[in-house]
Design a protein around this motif. Sequence first.
Motif, short mmCIF file in Angstrom:
data_model
loop_
_atom_site.label_atom_id
_atom_site.label_comp_id
_atom_site.label_asym_id
_atom_site.label_seq_id
_atom_site.Cartn_x
_atom_site.Cartn_y
_atom_site.Cartn_z
N GLY A 78 19.85 56.40 33.57
CA GLY A 78 19.07 55.63 32.61
C GLY A 78 19.65 55.56 31.21
O GLY A 78 19.11 54.86 30.34
N ARG A 79 20.74 56.26 30.98
CA ARG A 79 21.38 56.20 29.66
C ARG A 79 22.58 55.26 29.74
O ARG A 79 23.41 55.38 30.66
N LEU A 80 22.69 54.36 28.78
CA LEU A 80 23.86 53.48 28.70
C LEU A 80 24.97 54.24 27.99
O LEU A 80 24.89 54.53 26.79
N LEU A 81 26.02 54.60 28.74
CA LEU A 81 27.09 55.42 28.18
C LEU A 81 28.18 54.57 27.53
O LEU A 81 28.85 55.01 26.59
N ALA A 82 28.41 53.38 28.07
CA ALA A 82 29.51 52.56 27.54
C ALA A 82 29.35 51.11 27.96
O ALA A 82 28.84 50.81 29.05
N VAL A 83 29.75 50.23 27.07
CA VAL A 83 29.98 48.83 27.43
C VAL A 83 31.46 48.57 27.15
O VAL A 83 31.98 48.93 26.09
N TYR A 84 32.13 48.00 28.11
CA TYR A 84 33.57 47.73 27.98
C TYR A 84 33.81 46.25 28.18
O TYR A 84 33.22 45.63 29.07
N ARG A 85 34.68 45.69 27.36
CA ARG A 85 35.02 44.27 27.42
C ARG A 85 36.45 44.11 27.92
O ARG A 85 37.39 44.64 27.31
N LYS A 86 36.61 43.37 28.98
CA LYS A 86 37.90 43.23 29.67
C LYS A 86 39.00 42.87 28.68
O LYS A 86 38.86 41.92 27.90
N THR A 87 40.11 43.59 28.78
CA THR A 87 41.20 43.40 27.82
C THR A 87 42.39 42.62 28.40
O THR A 87 43.32 42.29 27.66
N HIS A 88 42.38 42.40 29.71
CA HIS A 88 43.43 41.60 30.34
C HIS A 88 42.73 40.49 31.12
O HIS A 88 42.12 40.77 32.15
N LEU A 89 42.79 39.30 30.61
CA LEU A 89 42.04 38.19 31.21
C LEU A 89 42.89 37.45 32.24
O LEU A 89 44.06 37.15 32.00
N TRP A 90 42.27 37.15 33.36
CA TRP A 90 42.96 36.52 34.49
C TRP A 90 42.70 35.01 34.48
O TRP A 90 41.58 34.56 34.25
N GLY A 91 43.74 34.26 34.77
CA GLY A 91 43.58 32.84 35.07
C GLY A 91 42.81 32.09 34.00
O GLY A 91 43.04 32.27 32.80
N THR A 92 41.87 31.27 34.44
CA THR A 92 41.11 30.44 33.51
C THR A 92 40.06 31.23 32.73
O THR A 92 39.34 30.64 31.92
N GLU A 93 39.98 32.53 32.96
CA GLU A 93 39.08 33.34 32.11
C GLU A 93 39.41 33.14 30.63
O GLU A 93 38.53 33.24 29.77
N LYS A 94 40.67 32.88 30.36
CA LYS A 94 41.07 32.72 28.97
C LYS A 94 40.35 31.53 28.31
O LYS A 94 40.24 31.47 27.09
N ALA A 95 39.87 30.60 29.15
CA ALA A 95 39.18 29.44 28.60
C ALA A 95 37.71 29.72 28.29
O ALA A 95 37.09 28.99 27.51
N VAL A 96 37.15 30.75 28.91
CA VAL A 96 35.71 30.96 28.74
C VAL A 96 35.32 32.31 28.15
O VAL A 96 34.19 32.48 27.71
N PHE A 97 36.25 33.26 28.16
CA PHE A 97 35.89 34.60 27.65
C PHE A 97 36.70 34.95 26.41
O PHE A 97 37.88 34.60 26.29
N ALA A 98 36.06 35.68 25.53
CA ALA A 98 36.79 36.36 24.46
C ALA A 98 37.41 37.63 25.05
O ALA A 98 36.88 38.21 26.00
N VAL A 99 38.52 38.04 24.49
CA VAL A 99 39.22 39.19 25.04
C VAL A 99 38.76 40.46 24.31
O VAL A 99 38.53 40.45 23.09
#
Lengths: 278, 278
Positions: A115-136
């Motif tokens: 029940g404890r949120l220990l971490a939120v991680y944001r992907k640092t290596h974007l695949w394919g067309t992810e680069k068009a929709v996600f911030a790194v």
Amino acid sequence: MTDLARPSGPTTTVAACQLRIDIDDPEGNRRRVVTAVDDAVARGAGLVVLPELVTSGYVFADLAEARERSEPVDGPTVTLLTELSARHGIVLVAGFCERSDGERPFNSLAVLDSGRLLAVYRKTHLWGTEKAVFAVGDALAPVVETRVGVVAAMICYDLEFPEMVRDVALRGAQIVVAPSNWPSNSPPPGERAPEVVKAQASAAVNRVFVVVTDRVGTERGVVWIGGSVICDVEGYPVAGPAQGEETTLLAELDLGRALAKDVGPYNHAFTDRRPDLY
Amino acid sequence: MTDLARPSGPTTTVAACQLRIDIDDPEGNRRRVVTAVDDAVARGAGLVVLPELVTSGYVFADLAEARERSEPVDGPTVTLLTELSARHGIVLVAGFCERSDGERPFNSLAVLDSGRLLAVYRKTHLWGTEKAVFAVGDALAPVVETRVGVVAAMICYDLEFPEMVRDVALRGAQIVVAPSNWPSNSPPPGERAPEVVKAQASAAVNRVFVVVTDRVGTERGVVWIGGSVICDVEGYPVAGPAQGEETTLLAELDLGRALAKDVGPYNHAFTDRRPDLY
């Protein structure tokens, strides 16, 4: 490799819930998450790993759709994960589409423990067309103490960079979990997907356990490998690789084995490195 | 992975000559080298890779014996390799026990091209009891221009450090060759030796060809895997892994494929890295 005895201790049952995800049915995706986690816990799991972007789906039509499907950290997905991990007293890791202050959302994961949120991680290596929709993401993968041991978490393509796994291993990770969406490829007959081979190698090189939870189902023309795998510290699969079916892989692991980095009587995975040279 | 067309160009036949080596018969070992290289060239090889410590053997009784068997760079082994590479107009890589100015010899390799000695490399990651008989190298693996392309060379356990392969790949290596002596281990049924998996992963991660030349034969109680392998830039074995027999693996490779680091239309093995973070 070695036949030396390893420290033996309490074991943890680890589950990789390889789910079918429907980008047009986020409510259904959340129901599937609940069912899969409940089932994994009923089968003994203390650490449950779900796929990347497990409630939103992956193949967004465009940035506008990705933004529309994104959620803040206190949105429905992480709230649900928090409730599930609290109710069962488990460690739970899953990917979600995280709303950002900027134009693009993040391809993120959350790590929860009872029940404890220990971490939120944001992907640092974007695949394919992810680069068009996600911030790194701009921070390396989290390494967190949990009730089952020290867990590192990264997302899919991140795991294909040996630097990433080495980093978390040197920071004390015993188990590296990677919510993933592996687009299918065509290995020669008898060969495993390169993603699986890289996961195995990273486990062996660092003497850490590696859990990849992939997804299944065709989504807007994209087919997924469905190749979830749980590797031991020698790099051998102890569950999977799965074969494209909806399934939960389970493995009972002595995570204490990942604390010993010796490789036979004379070698050591970390101190044999030559950071003076590289 | 990708199905994109790759640059196609002239091919090079690469040979990994997995030999039986007898530590008590250096003269016989040299004869086996000549026979194997002549044979590989007759079968079209332009790059020939021989095992680690190919003329001396590996399991030295003690430091005194290792010193006694060591040779200067202008000793019989490198002289023979020079003659062979000159006579055949080939690139030739082999391991030898290199005399040093200090107490301990080096576990070294020589890279030759058409009679020219391009590099001598001293193993920087020592395995097992090697630490008792060898001095450790203090320079990273050489990356040299040859008549067949840019070749990097390292020795056995070196290849198990992703940092090593990444380094030579970033310096332009198209093919990484690793004279080896892999002591046997016991993978679960159906699993490859972890050394093979690591070689495959390093090839795929860096989009380089990898050639490992192992040895066979029991030497003073040590059994060798005999698992030589040639991996393509996707990490798939294109020859081997061998199964413990005396053999020469041959593969016809378009080394130009290793110049393209793109992975599908949107990704790149090198520029997708995050050196700002690691």
